[in-house]
Design a protein around this motif. Structure first.
Motif, PDB file in Angstrom:
ATOM      1  N   LEU A   1      29.427  47.398  48.758  1.00  0.00           N
ATOM      2  CA  LEU A   1      29.940  48.634  48.168  1.00  0.00           C
ATOM      3  C   LEU A   1      31.052  49.255  48.997  1.00  0.00           C
ATOM      4  CD1 LEU A   1      26.617  50.367  46.992  1.00  0.00           C
ATOM      5  CD2 LEU A   1      28.296  49.171  45.582  1.00  0.00           C
ATOM      6  N   LEU A   2      31.173  48.845  50.234  1.00  0.00           N
ATOM      7  CA  LEU A   2      32.191  49.422  51.111  1.00  0.00           C
ATOM      8  C   LEU A   2      33.557  48.762  50.954  1.00  0.00           C
ATOM      9  CD1 LEU A   2      30.071  49.866  54.345  1.00  0.00           C
ATOM     10  CD2 LEU A   2      30.953  51.677  52.885  1.00  0.00           C
ATOM     11  N   ASN A   3      33.655  47.811  50.015  1.00  0.00           N
ATOM     12  CA  ASN A   3      34.921  47.123  49.793  1.00  0.00           C
ATOM     13  C   ASN A   3      35.448  47.442  48.408  1.00  0.00           C
ATOM     14  OD1 ASN A   3      35.379  44.996  52.168  1.00  0.00           O
ATOM     15  ND2 ASN A   3      33.195  45.089  51.727  1.00  0.00           N
ATOM     16  N   ALA A   4      36.645  48.022  48.343  1.00  0.00           N
ATOM     17  CA  ALA A   4      37.263  48.363  47.066  1.00  0.00           C
ATOM     18  C   ALA A   4      37.967  47.135  46.498  1.00  0.00           C
ATOM     19  CB  ALA A   4      38.256  49.499  47.250  1.00  0.00           C
ATOM     20  N   GLU A   5      37.627  46.779  45.249  1.00  0.00           N
ATOM     21  CA  GLU A   5      38.229  45.607  44.620  1.00  0.00           C
ATOM     22  C   GLU A   5      39.555  45.938  43.948  1.00  0.00           C
ATOM     23  OE1 GLU A   5      35.355  43.921  42.024  1.00  0.00           O
ATOM     24  OE2 GLU A   5      33.762  43.878  43.531  1.00  0.00           O
ATOM     25  N   THR A   6      39.748  47.194  43.530  1.00  0.00           N
ATOM     26  CA  THR A   6      41.004  47.620  42.911  1.00  0.00           C
ATOM     27  C   THR A   6      41.412  48.957  43.523  1.00  0.00           C
ATOM     28  OG1 THR A   6      39.951  48.860  41.095  1.00  0.00           O
ATOM     29  CG2 THR A   6      40.302  46.497  40.759  1.00  0.00           C
ATOM     30  N   SER A   7      42.599  49.411  43.137  1.00  0.00           N
ATOM     31  CA  SER A   7      43.097  50.694  43.636  1.00  0.00           C
ATOM     32  C   SER A   7      42.656  51.867  42.770  1.00  0.00           C
ATOM     33  CB  SER A   7      44.634  50.657  43.708  1.00  0.00           C
ATOM     34  OG  SER A   7      45.187  50.391  42.422  1.00  0.00           O
ATOM     35  N   HIS A   8      41.890  51.608  41.722  1.00  0.00           N
ATOM     36  CA  HIS A   8      41.430  52.685  40.843  1.00  0.00           C
ATOM     37  C   HIS A   8      40.465  53.590  41.608  1.00  0.00           C
ATOM     38  CE1 HIS A   8      39.619  54.715  37.342  1.00  0.00           C
ATOM     39  NE2 HIS A   8      40.719  54.367  36.698  1.00  0.00           N
ATOM     40  N   PRO A   9      40.520  54.906  41.361  1.00  0.00           N
ATOM     41  CA  PRO A   9      39.625  55.828  42.086  1.00  0.00           C
ATOM     42  C   PRO A   9      38.152  55.508  41.945  1.00  0.00           C
ATOM     43  CG  PRO A   9      41.366  57.047  40.971  1.00  0.00           C
ATOM     44  CD  PRO A   9      41.500  55.628  40.522  1.00  0.00           C
ATOM     45  N   THR A  10      37.741  54.965  40.793  1.00  0.00           N
ATOM     46  CA  THR A  10      36.322  54.655  40.593  1.00  0.00           C
ATOM     47  C   THR A  10      35.871  53.443  41.394  1.00  0.00           C
ATOM     48  OG1 THR A  10      36.869  53.332  38.621  1.00  0.00           O
ATOM     49  CG2 THR A  10      36.303  55.666  38.292  1.00  0.00           C
ATOM     50  N   SER A  11      36.826  52.699  41.968  1.00  0.00           N
ATOM     51  CA  SER A  11      36.478  51.543  42.793  1.00  0.00           C
ATOM     52  C   SER A  11      36.440  51.871  44.276  1.00  0.00           C
ATOM     53  CB  SER A  11      37.483  50.401  42.557  1.00  0.00           C
ATOM     54  OG  SER A  11      37.398  49.909  41.241  1.00  0.00           O
ATOM     55  N   SER A  12      36.725  53.107  44.628  1.00  0.00           N
ATOM     56  CA  SER A  12      36.717  53.487  46.042  1.00  0.00           C
ATOM     57  C   SER A  12      35.288  53.479  46.573  1.00  0.00           C
ATOM     58  CB  SER A  12      37.323  54.873  46.210  1.00  0.00           C
ATOM     59  OG  SER A  12      36.523  55.860  45.585  1.00  0.00           O
ATOM     60  N   PRO A  13      35.092  53.089  47.829  1.00  0.00           N
ATOM     61  CA  PRO A  13      33.737  53.062  48.400  1.00  0.00           C
ATOM     62  C   PRO A  13      32.979  54.383  48.290  1.00  0.00           C
ATOM     63  CG  PRO A  13      35.238  51.847  49.803  1.00  0.00           C
ATOM     64  CD  PRO A  13      36.078  52.495  48.747  1.00  0.00           C
ATOM     65  N   PRO A  14      33.577  55.541  48.576  1.00  0.00           N
ATOM     66  CA  PRO A  14      32.814  56.786  48.435  1.00  0.00           C
ATOM     67  C   PRO A  14      32.321  57.027  47.010  1.00  0.00           C
ATOM     68  CG  PRO A  14      34.767  57.162  49.771  1.00  0.00           C
ATOM     69  CD  PRO A  14      34.909  55.797  49.191  1.00  0.00           C
ATOM     70  N   HIS A  15      33.159  56.714  46.020  1.00  0.00           N
ATOM     71  CA  HIS A  15      32.756  56.926  44.635  1.00  0.00           C
ATOM     72  C   HIS A  15      31.599  56.007  44.262  1.00  0.00           C
ATOM     73  CE1 HIS A  15      33.284  57.931  40.343  1.00  0.00           C
ATOM     74  NE2 HIS A  15      33.009  56.646  40.137  1.00  0.00           N
ATOM     75  N   ARG A  16      31.698  54.730  44.630  1.00  0.00           N
ATOM     76  CA  ARG A  16      30.641  53.765  44.282  1.00  0.00           C
ATOM     77  C   ARG A  16      29.341  54.073  45.023  1.00  0.00           C
ATOM     78  NH1 ARG A  16      31.942  49.080  41.883  1.00  0.00           N
ATOM     79  NH2 ARG A  16      30.626  47.788  43.209  1.00  0.00           N
ATOM     80  N   LEU A  17      29.443  54.455  46.289  1.00  0.00           N
ATOM     81  CA  LEU A  17      28.244  54.826  47.035  1.00  0.00           C
ATOM     82  C   LEU A  17      27.590  56.075  46.448  1.00  0.00           C
ATOM     83  CD1 LEU A  17      29.454  54.214  50.696  1.00  0.00           C
ATOM     84  CD2 LEU A  17      27.558  53.030  49.568  1.00  0.00           C
ATOM     85  N   ASN A  18      28.402  57.023  46.011  1.00  0.00           N
ATOM     86  CA  ASN A  18      27.861  58.239  45.421  1.00  0.00           C
ATOM     87  C   ASN A  18      27.117  57.937  44.124  1.00  0.00           C
ATOM     88  OD1 ASN A  18      27.734  61.289  45.217  1.00  0.00           O
ATOM     89  ND2 ASN A  18      28.850  60.827  43.333  1.00  0.00           N
TER      90      ASN A  18
END
Length: 304
Positions: free
Chosen positions: A141-158
């Motif tokens: 989860l700490l790795n962003a696959e795209t530059s979209h905000p929903t792919s950012s680690p903080p968003h996915r962890l949240n």
């Protein structure tokens, strides 16, 4: 050699070949078993009481088999279809869900008595060469696959911790075993988990040992006083390898497997067991499940 989570997304990294190789690796099997027993200790479940557990990143079901042997009911989620395909071939008992946990869970609130994710999928080569290269779902989860905000680690962890908190009953615990690459990762994960409503913290077993050191994130929901609100005690001191005990436990597990590596059933195969098994196969969409009749489960008379 780079860490697996830096090479490709998990659903790509664990293709058909890697999933089968991972499952057949005896070292992986041993590590999964050891970490499962330790995770159950940290969950601090009430003895001799049934519990419904969530195995996050269940993979091919190696850890689920230990949960079966300990008498727990479980459901597993994983993002790698090849891993789940291997789990179905091995006929694991738990229900399986193909899901990206970074998008959150859709389970009913209060469904589970606990959640675990100790040592997750890892490359057998990395496991042999680098103890620190094991991968947990938190590190994916700490790795962003795209530059979209929903792919950012903080968003996915949240999304992950918020929906997990909802899916756990009050009180309960969640245990994750992972290998953080820096203190910043620990700070990010723990802060987001606390914002989602969790209590708890990090438990480090054998902190002075390079080989046996294990990092656990122990979280709890609710409490009401007592042990439920206390962070579990870490293992410390000298690492004692009781070779005989470890060998006996492993040999006992091996005896419960057939020549293909599948777990032999320890349950009584009566009519009720057969009906439950057939209903499970129907829910999973398996074809050619024999219909129920008055002859289902009836023992044949001996023929001389």
């Amino acid at each position: 050699m780079s860490r697996p989570e830096l090479q490709a997304p998990p659903e790509i990294y664990y293709g058909d070949t890697e999933a089968k190789k991972y499952t057949k690796n005896t070292r992986n099997q041993q590590i999964q078993a050891d970490m499962t027993y330790r995770a159950l200790e940290l969950l601090n479940l009430t003895p001799d009481e049934p519990a419904f557990l969530l195995d996050i990143g269940c993979g091919s079901g190696l850890s689920g088999e230990i949960l079966d042997e300990e008498g727990y009911i479980w459901a597993g989620v994983d993002i790698a279809p090849s891993m789940l395909e291997v789990a179905l071939e091995r006929e694991v008992e738990g229900d399986l869900f193909l899901q990206d946990i970074g998008q959150g869970f859709g389970f009913r609130p209060g469904s589970f008595d606990g959640a675990i994710r100790y040592l997750s999928h890892q490359s057998p080569i990395l496991a042999l060469r680098y103890q620190s290269s094991s991968v947990s779902v938190l590190q994916w989860l700490l790795n962003a696959e795209t530059s979209h905000p929903t792919s950012s680690p903080p968003h996915r962890l949240n999304r992950f911790f918020t929906t997990l908190h909802s899916a756990l009953r009050n009180p309960s615990r969640a245990v994750f075993q992972f290998y953080p690459s820096s203190d910043d990762q620990i700070q990010l994960i723990t802060s987001i988990a606390q914002k989602a409503g969790f209590g708890g913290g990090v438990v480090i077993d054998y902190p002075n040992s390079n080989k046996a050191r294990k990092v656990f994130l122990c979280l709890y929901v609710g409490g009401g006083g007592g042990q439920q609100q206390q962070i579990p005690q870490a293992l410390d001191g000298d690492v004692k390898e009781d070779g005989k005990v470890r060998f006996e436990r492993r040999r006992a597990r091996d005896l419960r497997k057939d020549n293909n590596g599948k777990r032999k059933s320890q349950k009584v195969v009566d009519r009720d067991w057969i009906l439950r098994k057939k209903e499970l196969y129907r829910k999973r969409g398996k074809e050619s499940v024999p219909r129920d009749s008055k002859f289902t489960g009836r023992k044949r008379k001996p023929v001389f």
